[in-house]
Design a protein around this motif. Structure first.
Motif, PDB file in Angstrom:
ATOM      1  N   PHE A 161     110.357  90.198  93.047  1.00 38.22           N
ATOM      2  CA  PHE A 161     110.905  91.393  92.321  1.00 38.22           C
ATOM      3  C   PHE A 161     109.833  92.423  92.997  1.00 38.22           C
ATOM      4  O   PHE A 161     108.824  92.319  92.623  1.00 38.22           O
ATOM      5  N   ASP A 162     110.027  93.182  94.002  1.00 37.71           N
ATOM      6  CA  ASP A 162     109.196  94.370  94.489  1.00 37.71           C
ATOM      7  C   ASP A 162     109.707  95.751  93.846  1.00 37.71           C
ATOM      8  O   ASP A 162     110.786  96.122  93.993  1.00 37.71           O
ATOM      9  N   PHE A 163     108.736  96.262  93.344  1.00 36.75           N
ATOM     10  CA  PHE A 163     109.046  97.697  92.680  1.00 36.75           C
ATOM     11  C   PHE A 163     108.163  98.784  93.010  1.00 36.75           C
ATOM     12  O   PHE A 163     106.752  98.625  93.033  1.00 36.75           O
ATOM     13  N   ASP A 164     108.636  99.991  92.962  1.00 35.88           N
ATOM     14  CA  ASP A 164     107.655 101.263  92.943  1.00 35.88           C
ATOM     15  C   ASP A 164     108.316 102.265  92.211  1.00 35.88           C
ATOM     16  O   ASP A 164     109.600 102.272  92.298  1.00 35.88           O
ATOM     17  N   GLN A 165     107.605 103.057  91.598  1.00 35.14           N
ATOM     18  CA  GLN A 165     107.823 104.225  90.723  1.00 35.14           C
ATOM     19  C   GLN A 165     108.135 105.412  91.736  1.00 35.14           C
ATOM     20  O   GLN A 165     107.339 105.631  92.865  1.00 35.14           O
ATOM     21  N   ARG A 166     109.455 106.311  91.912  1.00 40.40           N
ATOM     22  CA  ARG A 166     109.561 107.268  92.793  1.00 40.40           C
ATOM     23  C   ARG A 166     110.251 108.228  91.537  1.00 40.40           C
ATOM     24  O   ARG A 166     111.302 108.395  91.191  1.00 40.40           O
ATOM     25  N   GLY A 167     109.254 109.274  91.253  1.00 36.70           N
ATOM     26  CA  GLY A 167     109.721 110.333  90.206  1.00 36.70           C
ATOM     27  C   GLY A 167     110.082 109.681  88.868  1.00 36.70           C
ATOM     28  O   GLY A 167     109.266 108.770  88.542  1.00 36.70           O
ATOM     29  N   ASP A 168     111.235 109.940  88.332  1.00 40.74           N
ATOM     30  CA  ASP A 168     111.724 109.328  87.070  1.00 40.74           C
ATOM     31  C   ASP A 168     111.912 107.856  87.224  1.00 40.74           C
ATOM     32  O   ASP A 168     112.221 107.331  86.226  1.00 40.74           O
ATOM     33  N   TRP A 169     112.194 107.392  88.351  1.00 44.03           N
ATOM     34  CA  TRP A 169     112.909 105.889  88.429  1.00 44.03           C
ATOM     35  C   TRP A 169     111.674 105.220  89.012  1.00 44.03           C
ATOM     36  O   TRP A 169     110.757 105.506  89.686  1.00 44.03           O
ATOM     37  N   THR A 170     112.011 103.888  88.561  1.00 39.59           N
ATOM     38  CA  THR A 170     111.400 102.694  89.248  1.00 39.59           C
ATOM     39  C   THR A 170     112.421 101.833  90.028  1.00 39.59           C
ATOM     40  O   THR A 170     113.545 101.572  89.461  1.00 39.59           O
ATOM     41  N   ILE A 171     112.159 101.722  91.286  1.00 35.19           N
ATOM     42  CA  ILE A 171     113.140 100.990  92.341  1.00 35.19           C
ATOM     43  C   ILE A 171     112.687  99.627  92.272  1.00 35.19           C
ATOM     44  O   ILE A 171     111.566  99.366  92.847  1.00 35.19           O
ATOM     45  N   VAL A 172     113.679  98.559  91.968  1.00 37.66           N
ATOM     46  CA  VAL A 172     113.379  97.229  92.063  1.00 37.66           C
ATOM     47  C   VAL A 172     114.054  96.785  93.264  1.00 37.66           C
ATOM     48  O   VAL A 172     115.413  96.650  93.267  1.00 37.66           O
ATOM     49  N   LEU A 173     113.307  96.024  94.268  1.00 39.69           N
ATOM     50  CA  LEU A 173     114.033  95.259  95.157  1.00 39.69           C
ATOM     51  C   LEU A 173     113.801  93.780  94.984  1.00 39.69           C
ATOM     52  O   LEU A 173     112.594  93.207  94.978  1.00 39.69           O
ATOM     53  N   PHE A 174     115.051  93.068  95.049  1.00 38.51           N
ATOM     54  CA  PHE A 174     115.037  91.738  94.580  1.00 38.51           C
ATOM     55  C   PHE A 174     115.288  90.841  95.701  1.00 38.51           C
ATOM     56  O   PHE A 174     116.331  91.076  96.550  1.00 38.51           O
ATOM     57  N   LYS A 175     114.773  89.650  95.732  1.00 34.88           N
ATOM     58  CA  LYS A 175     115.145  88.956  96.785  1.00 34.88           C
ATOM     59  C   LYS A 175     114.855  87.200  96.230  1.00 34.88           C
ATOM     60  O   LYS A 175     113.980  86.742  95.743  1.00 34.88           O
ATOM     61  N   HIS A 176     116.047  86.601  96.445  1.00 33.62           N
ATOM     62  CA  HIS A 176     116.137  85.043  96.196  1.00 33.62           C
ATOM     63  C   HIS A 176     116.171  84.485  97.479  1.00 33.62           C
ATOM     64  O   HIS A 176     117.394  84.317  98.047  1.00 33.62           O
ATOM     65  N   ALA A 177     115.058  83.980  97.985  1.00 32.68           N
ATOM     66  CA  ALA A 177     114.991  83.288  99.390  1.00 32.68           C
ATOM     67  C   ALA A 177     114.871  82.019  99.440  1.00 32.68           C
ATOM     68  O   ALA A 177     114.539  81.314  98.594  1.00 32.68           O
ATOM     69  N   GLY A 178     115.188  81.560 100.598  1.00 35.21           N
ATOM     70  CA  GLY A 178     114.908  80.024 100.933  1.00 35.21           C
ATOM     71  C   GLY A 178     115.961  79.044 100.707  1.00 35.21           C
ATOM     72  O   GLY A 178     115.995  77.937 100.920  1.00 35.21           O
TER      73      GLY A 178
END
Lengths: 146, 146
Positions: free
Chosen positions: A85-102
């Protein structure tokens, strides 16, 4: 090797998202009600769904934007795969990029898990935005395997 | 090249699933209310979502289990990609394996589209099982881009 990718935007602080991805009682609020274990580097999280489930070794815990687990027990296709789970806050939002790899092969089970991850990430969003998620066994069902 | 994969199981006949993937008025019932075009081999389907959208050339139409489109206009990342639905009836269920193939890179937009496809496939399931889908603009929103 094929990966499962998803994105979810949550009207919430990055700190609250991090907590929802790391605290046992918060994980229980969006993925499965039966979550146990130790959420620390090298610790093992045990997610149970009735008879089956997944054991995850915690590899990374970074409140600044990343949580990484590796599957050490569960269905054969999952063992050795990683979930990030890679996440970063952008204004009022936190954006989560999810990856199930392998994943070794794009089997039918991988198709199933991809759709199911979307369902649980919507549950994560709901937990943080409304106070209530829909963890197993109350999540949205997607097919005849459930 | 990375693909988006999903699976949805629908309590419906294979014939009804095929119709929902091919008839303009049925496509309008689960993906976007603004769907136009010709659903025949070599025809072009135009899916609109407000200002943007996708034009798809119909490459395969097989009631026995496969619908295949190729994107010929839309966002740059989509052009040339293919979207396939492979389906087969298993007892009371029709199982749909979805693939959006040919992405060049696993960009953030691909993460977004993966989660969004899950939302629309749940809408397809709902349309066939309950009579009502949730096509754009009434579908579940997943992030700050919407």
């Amino acid at each position: 090797m094929p990966d499962i990718l998803h994105k979810i935007g949550i009207k919430s602080s990055q700190a609250d998202v991090y907590k929802a991805l790391t605290a046992i009682e918060r994980l229980s609020g969006w993925w499965t009600t039966t979550t146990e274990g130790e959420s620390k580097i090298g610790g093992v999280l045990r997610f149970r769904f009735g008879n089956g489930g997944f054991d995850m070794k915690v590899l990374q815990l970074d409140p600044a934007g990343r949580v990484l687990w590796q599957v050490i027990d569960g269905p054969e296709e999952w063992i050795g795969t990683t979930i990030s789970f890679d996440f970063d806050q952008r204004g009022d939002w936190t954006i989560v990029l999810f990856k199930h790899a392998g994943w070794k092969e794009p089997v039918e089970f991988m198709h199933h898990c991809s759709t199911k991850w979307a369902v649980f990430l919507l549950s994560l969003k709901s937990l943080l935005e409304t106070g209530g998620g829909a963890p197993w066994p109350n999540e949205i069902k997607i097919d005849s395997w459930e």
